[in-house]
Write a protein that holds these residues in place. Structure first.
Motif, PDB file in Angstrom:
ATOM      1  N   LEU A 154       0.843  -1.190   0.000  1.00  0.00           N
ATOM      2  CA  LEU A 154       0.000   0.000   0.000  1.00  0.00           C
ATOM      3  C   LEU A 154       0.883   1.246   0.000  1.00  0.00           C
ATOM      4  CD1 LEU A 154      -2.865   1.288   0.370  1.00  0.00           C
ATOM      5  CD2 LEU A 154      -2.474   1.110   2.841  1.00  0.00           C
ATOM      6  N   LEU A 155       0.486   2.230  -0.803  1.00  0.00           N
ATOM      7  CA  LEU A 155       1.215   3.506  -0.835  1.00  0.00           C
ATOM      8  C   LEU A 155       0.249   4.629  -0.494  1.00  0.00           C
ATOM      9  CD1 LEU A 155       3.584   5.419  -1.630  1.00  0.00           C
ATOM     10  CD2 LEU A 155       2.799   5.233  -3.995  1.00  0.00           C
ATOM     11  N   LEU A 156       0.596   5.436   0.513  1.00  0.00           N
ATOM     12  CA  LEU A 156      -0.193   6.615   0.844  1.00  0.00           C
ATOM     13  C   LEU A 156       0.636   7.827   0.433  1.00  0.00           C
ATOM     14  CD1 LEU A 156      -1.443   5.727   4.463  1.00  0.00           C
ATOM     15  CD2 LEU A 156      -2.439   5.086   2.266  1.00  0.00           C
ATOM     16  N   ALA A 157       0.144   8.591  -0.543  1.00  0.00           N
ATOM     17  CA  ALA A 157       0.911   9.719  -1.060  1.00  0.00           C
ATOM     18  C   ALA A 157       0.128  11.003  -0.848  1.00  0.00           C
ATOM     19  CB  ALA A 157       1.223   9.512  -2.541  1.00  0.00           C
ATOM     20  N   ASP A 158       0.755  11.941  -0.111  1.00  0.00           N
ATOM     21  CA  ASP A 158       0.080  13.187   0.222  1.00  0.00           C
ATOM     22  C   ASP A 158       0.510  14.280  -0.752  1.00  0.00           C
ATOM     23  OD1 ASP A 158      -1.491  14.965   1.514  1.00  0.00           O
ATOM     24  OD2 ASP A 158      -0.452  14.892   3.436  1.00  0.00           O
ATOM     25  N   GLU A 159      -0.359  14.639  -1.643  1.00  0.00           N
ATOM     26  CA  GLU A 159      -0.120  15.653  -2.669  1.00  0.00           C
ATOM     27  C   GLU A 159       1.189  15.438  -3.427  1.00  0.00           C
ATOM     28  OE1 GLU A 159      -1.129  19.618  -1.983  1.00  0.00           O
ATOM     29  OE2 GLU A 159      -2.766  19.153  -0.617  1.00  0.00           O
ATOM     30  N   PRO A 160       1.350  14.265  -4.014  1.00  0.00           N
ATOM     31  CA  PRO A 160       2.599  14.008  -4.736  1.00  0.00           C
ATOM     32  C   PRO A 160       2.685  14.773  -6.053  1.00  0.00           C
ATOM     33  CG  PRO A 160       1.075  12.198  -5.063  1.00  0.00           C
ATOM     34  CD  PRO A 160       0.428  13.131  -4.075  1.00  0.00           C
ATOM     35  N   ALA A 161       1.539  15.256  -6.554  1.00  0.00           N
ATOM     36  CA  ALA A 161       1.549  15.911  -7.865  1.00  0.00           C
ATOM     37  C   ALA A 161       1.846  17.397  -7.769  1.00  0.00           C
ATOM     38  CB  ALA A 161       0.203  15.699  -8.566  1.00  0.00           C
ATOM     39  N   ALA A 162       1.833  17.958  -6.546  1.00  0.00           N
ATOM     40  CA  ALA A 162       2.054  19.398  -6.401  1.00  0.00           C
ATOM     41  C   ALA A 162       3.449  19.767  -6.895  1.00  0.00           C
ATOM     42  CB  ALA A 162       1.873  19.801  -4.944  1.00  0.00           C
ATOM     43  N   GLY A 163       3.516  20.766  -7.757  1.00  0.00           N
ATOM     44  CA  GLY A 163       4.807  21.244  -8.228  1.00  0.00           C
ATOM     45  C   GLY A 163       5.410  20.451  -9.370  1.00  0.00           C
ATOM     46  N   LEU A 164       4.701  19.426  -9.835  1.00  0.00           N
ATOM     47  CA  LEU A 164       5.224  18.628 -10.947  1.00  0.00           C
ATOM     48  C   LEU A 164       4.754  19.215 -12.278  1.00  0.00           C
ATOM     49  CD1 LEU A 164       6.124  16.681  -8.822  1.00  0.00           C
ATOM     50  CD2 LEU A 164       5.022  14.822 -10.048  1.00  0.00           C
ATOM     51  N   ASP A 165       5.579  19.093 -13.327  1.00  0.00           N
ATOM     52  CA  ASP A 165       5.147  19.551 -14.642  1.00  0.00           C
ATOM     53  C   ASP A 165       4.098  18.579 -15.167  1.00  0.00           C
ATOM     54  OD1 ASP A 165       6.422  17.385 -15.989  1.00  0.00           O
ATOM     55  OD2 ASP A 165       8.333  18.437 -15.855  1.00  0.00           O
ATOM     56  N   PRO A 166       3.312  18.992 -16.207  1.00  0.00           N
ATOM     57  CA  PRO A 166       2.189  18.157 -16.655  1.00  0.00           C
ATOM     58  C   PRO A 166       2.595  16.732 -17.010  1.00  0.00           C
ATOM     59  CG  PRO A 166       2.063  20.316 -17.650  1.00  0.00           C
ATOM     60  CD  PRO A 166       3.360  20.278 -16.913  1.00  0.00           C
ATOM     61  N   ALA A 167       3.724  16.587 -17.708  1.00  0.00           N
ATOM     62  CA  ALA A 167       4.144  15.239 -18.096  1.00  0.00           C
ATOM     63  C   ALA A 167       4.448  14.392 -16.858  1.00  0.00           C
ATOM     64  CB  ALA A 167       5.370  15.320 -19.005  1.00  0.00           C
ATOM     65  N   ALA A 168       5.110  15.019 -15.874  1.00  0.00           N
ATOM     66  CA  ALA A 168       5.452  14.277 -14.657  1.00  0.00           C
ATOM     67  C   ALA A 168       4.192  13.908 -13.875  1.00  0.00           C
ATOM     68  CB  ALA A 168       6.402  15.104 -13.795  1.00  0.00           C
ATOM     69  N   GLN A 169       3.192  14.815 -13.879  1.00  0.00           N
ATOM     70  CA  GLN A 169       1.926  14.504 -13.198  1.00  0.00           C
ATOM     71  C   GLN A 169       1.250  13.303 -13.831  1.00  0.00           C
ATOM     72  OE1 GLN A 169      -0.860  17.590 -12.496  1.00  0.00           O
ATOM     73  NE2 GLN A 169       0.616  18.989 -11.559  1.00  0.00           N
ATOM     74  N   LEU A 170       1.169  13.322 -15.170  1.00  0.00           N
ATOM     75  CA  LEU A 170       0.528  12.204 -15.874  1.00  0.00           C
ATOM     76  C   LEU A 170       1.321  10.921 -15.648  1.00  0.00           C
ATOM     77  CD1 LEU A 170      -0.463  14.057 -19.158  1.00  0.00           C
ATOM     78  CD2 LEU A 170      -1.993  13.285 -17.334  1.00  0.00           C
ATOM     79  N   GLY A 171       2.646  11.054 -15.706  1.00  0.00           N
ATOM     80  CA  GLY A 171       3.502   9.885 -15.494  1.00  0.00           C
ATOM     81  C   GLY A 171       3.313   9.305 -14.095  1.00  0.00           C
ATOM     82  N   LEU A 172       3.176  10.217 -13.116  1.00  0.00           N
ATOM     83  CA  LEU A 172       2.992   9.780 -11.731  1.00  0.00           C
ATOM     84  C   LEU A 172       1.717   8.963 -11.582  1.00  0.00           C
ATOM     85  CD1 LEU A 172       4.063  10.301  -8.751  1.00  0.00           C
ATOM     86  CD2 LEU A 172       2.290  12.039  -8.636  1.00  0.00           C
ATOM     87  N   LEU A 173       0.610   9.526 -12.116  1.00  0.00           N
ATOM     88  CA  LEU A 173      -0.660   8.811 -11.989  1.00  0.00           C
ATOM     89  C   LEU A 173      -0.637   7.500 -12.773  1.00  0.00           C
ATOM     90  CD1 LEU A 173      -3.065   9.727 -10.263  1.00  0.00           C
ATOM     91  CD2 LEU A 173      -1.491  11.576 -10.722  1.00  0.00           C
ATOM     92  N   ALA A 174       0.062   7.514 -13.923  1.00  0.00           N
ATOM     93  CA  ALA A 174       0.184   6.273 -14.693  1.00  0.00           C
ATOM     94  C   ALA A 174       0.952   5.222 -13.893  1.00  0.00           C
ATOM     95  CB  ALA A 174       0.876   6.557 -16.026  1.00  0.00           C
ATOM     96  N   SER A 175       1.987   5.681 -13.169  1.00  0.00           N
ATOM     97  CA  SER A 175       2.752   4.698 -12.384  1.00  0.00           C
ATOM     98  C   SER A 175       1.902   4.161 -11.229  1.00  0.00           C
ATOM     99  CB  SER A 175       4.062   5.308 -11.884  1.00  0.00           C
ATOM    100  OG  SER A 175       3.814   6.243 -10.865  1.00  0.00           O
ATOM    101  N   PHE A 176       0.990   5.007 -10.696  1.00  0.00           N
ATOM    102  CA  PHE A 176       0.069   4.514  -9.663  1.00  0.00           C
ATOM    103  C   PHE A 176      -0.840   3.435 -10.249  1.00  0.00           C
ATOM    104  CE2 PHE A 176       0.150   8.699  -6.998  1.00  0.00           C
ATOM    105  CZ  PHE A 176       1.421   8.363  -6.591  1.00  0.00           C
TER     106      PHE A 176
END
Lengths: 251, 329
Positions: A154-176
């Motif tokens: 289980l991974l609990l991530a608190d606002e991991p997308a804040a401050g990320l560029d759009p590609a990194a945000q999409l990549g982050l959610l894709a990795s989730f």
């Protein structure tokens, strides 16, 4: 398999309840978006679930000993602290501490986990760089990689997308989504409602310390609820890329 | 540079400075004679000089330096702040007060080990008080503030003892003791201090993985399984034992615990677990070098060790503050 179980969990901050009687279950394969305005109690809920704040009620992770809990759940806090000028590789290797590894003493399994985490966040080329000298977004990705390297179910991530560029945000959610597909689960707090609607398998909405809605995006982010909880109205459209939800005004 | 090479280099520096400390002194012995006397192969007077004067002094310099370096690295790791120093806990001020009371009451004159023993008692009381603050859920800020208050109180009590001192000679003796020195120490001092030094080192070293995790902040460290209460307990007790014992035998030797971890940290990749052993070796080297310097610069004036480390350390500390201020601007 259920990885997170909260039953009537009331979490206290400075002796006062900040989250009231939260009941929530998260199973393997889910990416749960935890939404709510500032001060809704999202962070408090996560920390209460982890046993980092005093609480009443039941939470499965609170019952575990610290070492066992660190193997059952990884936590990425909101505060992005890196106290010392360590390399990205060493920073990510800290995620192996619960498994007996760590910077400078990585067994082959630890090494493989660190490499996977670096690859998932696109940080492999920066592994030798000093983390404190990276840009804010790169540092955020390095800290994310640390949590990924822990390889907990289980991974609990608190606002991991804040401050990320759009590609990194999409990549982050894709990795989730990738983690969920591999049989793990993610609970992530987000402020981008559209991103949450598209990328999460389920949304949980909090308001004033209580869970107000729990379910599919369309049901949770109804027009009435957006107005009541967030005080906004939003433009909506269904597209080939999923639902679009863009706040356009304050009500 | 690999960490192993760094530690080997520092160990070599400590070994060379240790030998130099054995060979330099007012007796002006030729090196070969001095070393032979160390192993008891020369005349009685020479054996006495080497075994009873120079050897304890060199051993204590290395032990005190290692203790201060280790304590400084642990304290900075716990507080996640490069400006933290082991004296922050108030333990060194309390140890000094204990020593001053032993000097003032004449206990130290009647029974030499009473001085370090009394200093250790002072340090122990300070450590107990700090633990009472740190243990429940006391945060880092409470720890720092309690340390400041305790330092101020012990400092004021020391000043009171000086204030009420019946004769100027006693006052001068107290003032000189607080400046820190390794002159005229005996092996008995080392035996008295070493259990505390050993205990302190063991506690601090047991905290090394937790300190690494703390690099990510308290919440992340706790989620990685590093119990913050246990970590605070280990570091506060360990630092208190190290600093209390070091102050008991050497007086106040400032800035070693502040400067040395900061110097070695960039060579250790920033991680507390790697900084700890390097800071111990670096501290040993620095105090051995500083004590040598007191003997070489002004052999007949009894230049105090703590004065020298402060004169070198304080400008460095200012430099640190300026650099931190610039980085934050």
């Amino acid at each position: 398999m259920t990885l997170l179980v909260l039953e009537a969990l009331t979490v206290l901050r400075a002796g006062r309840p900040a989250v009231h009687a939260a009941t929530l279950a998260v199973g393997a394969g889910e990416v749960v978006g935890l939404l709510g305005p500032n001060g809704a109690g999202k962070t408090t809920l996560l920390m209460g679930a982890l046993g980092l704040l005093p609480a009443r009620g039941h939470a499965n992770l609170r019952a575990l000993a610290p070492a066992a809990r660190a193997r059952a759940v990884a936590f990425l806090p909101q505060g992005r602290a890196v106290a010392w000028p360590v390399t990205v590789g060493d920073l990510v290797a800290l995620g192996r501490l619960p498994h007996g590894g760590g910077p400078g003493r990585l067994a082959p399994a630890d090494r493989a986990a660190v490499d996977r985490a670096l690859a998932a966040t696109g940080l492999a080329p920066l592994a030798g760089r000093i983390a404190t000298r990276l840009s804010g977004g790169e540092q955020a990705r390095a800290l994310m990689a640390r949590a990924l390297a822990q390889e907990a179910p289980l991974l609990l991530a608190d606002e991991p997308a804040a401050g990320l560029d759009p590609a990194a945000q999409l990549g982050l959610l894709a990795s989730f989504r990738g983690l969920a597909a591999a049989g793990r689960a993610v609970v992530v707090t987000l402020h981008d409602l559209g991103l949450a609607a598209r990328a999460c398998t389920r949304l949980v909405l909090m308001h004033e310390g209580r869970i107000r809605a729990d379910g599919a995006a369309a049901a949770v982010l109804s027009e009435a609820r957006l107005a009541e909880v967030f005080g906004i109205r939003a433009f909506r459209a269904a597209t080939a890329d999923g639902p679009i939800l863009q706040p356009v005004g304050v009500v | 540079m690999s960490h192993r090479a760094l530690l080997a280099g520092l160990a070599l520096a400590v070994a060379l400075l240790f030998v130099a400390a054995l060979l330099v002194g007012p007796a002006g012995l030729p090196p070969r004679t001095a070393l032979a006397a160390l192993f008891g192969a020369e005349g009685r007077a020479l054996v006495l000089v080497m075994q009873e004067i120079r050897l304890p002094r060199a051993l204590l310099a290395a032990a005190v330096g290692a203790a201060l370096g280790l304590a400084g690295a642990a304290m900075q790791g716990l507080l996640r702040n490069p400006l933290a120093e082991p004296g922050l806990l108030g333990v060194s001020a309390a140890a000094a007060l204990g020593a001053v009371i032993a000097l003032q009451t004449g206990l130290a004159a009647r029974f030499a080990p009473a001085l370090p023993a009394s200093a250790l008692a002072g340090a122990g009381m300070a450590a107990a008080l700090m633990l009472a603050v740190a243990l429940p859920r006391g945060g880092t800020l409470a720890l720092i503030l309690a340390g400041i208050a305790l330092s101020a109180l012990a400092g004021a009590a020391t000043a009171l003892v000086l204030n009420l001192s019946p004769n100027p000679f006693a006052a001068a003796e107290i003032v000189f003791w607080t400046m820190g020195s390794l002159r005229d120490r005996a092996l008995a001092d080392l035996w008295l201090a070493s259990p505390f030094l050993g205990l302190g080192a063991a506690l601090v070293i047991a905290a090394r993985r937790g300190l690494d995790a703390l690099t990510l902040g308290e919440e992340a460290a706790a989620s990685l399984g590093a119990g913050l209460v246990r970590l605070r307990l280990l570091v506060v007790l360990g630092t208190a034992a190290l600093v209390g014992a070091a102050t008991a035998v050497a007086g106040a030797v400032g800035f070693v615990g502040l400067v040395v971890p900061h110097l070695v940290r960039p060579l250790c990749g920033g991680l507390p677990s790697r900084t700890l052993p390097a800071a111990a070796l670096g501290g040993a080297a620095m105090v051995l070098a500083a004590d040598l310097a007191t003997r070489l610069i002004a052999p007949e004036r009894d230049l105090k060790l703590g004065v020298l480390t402060a004169i070198v350390g304080a400008p460095f500390f200012l430099h640190l503050v300026f650099r931190t201020a610039r980085a934050e601007a």
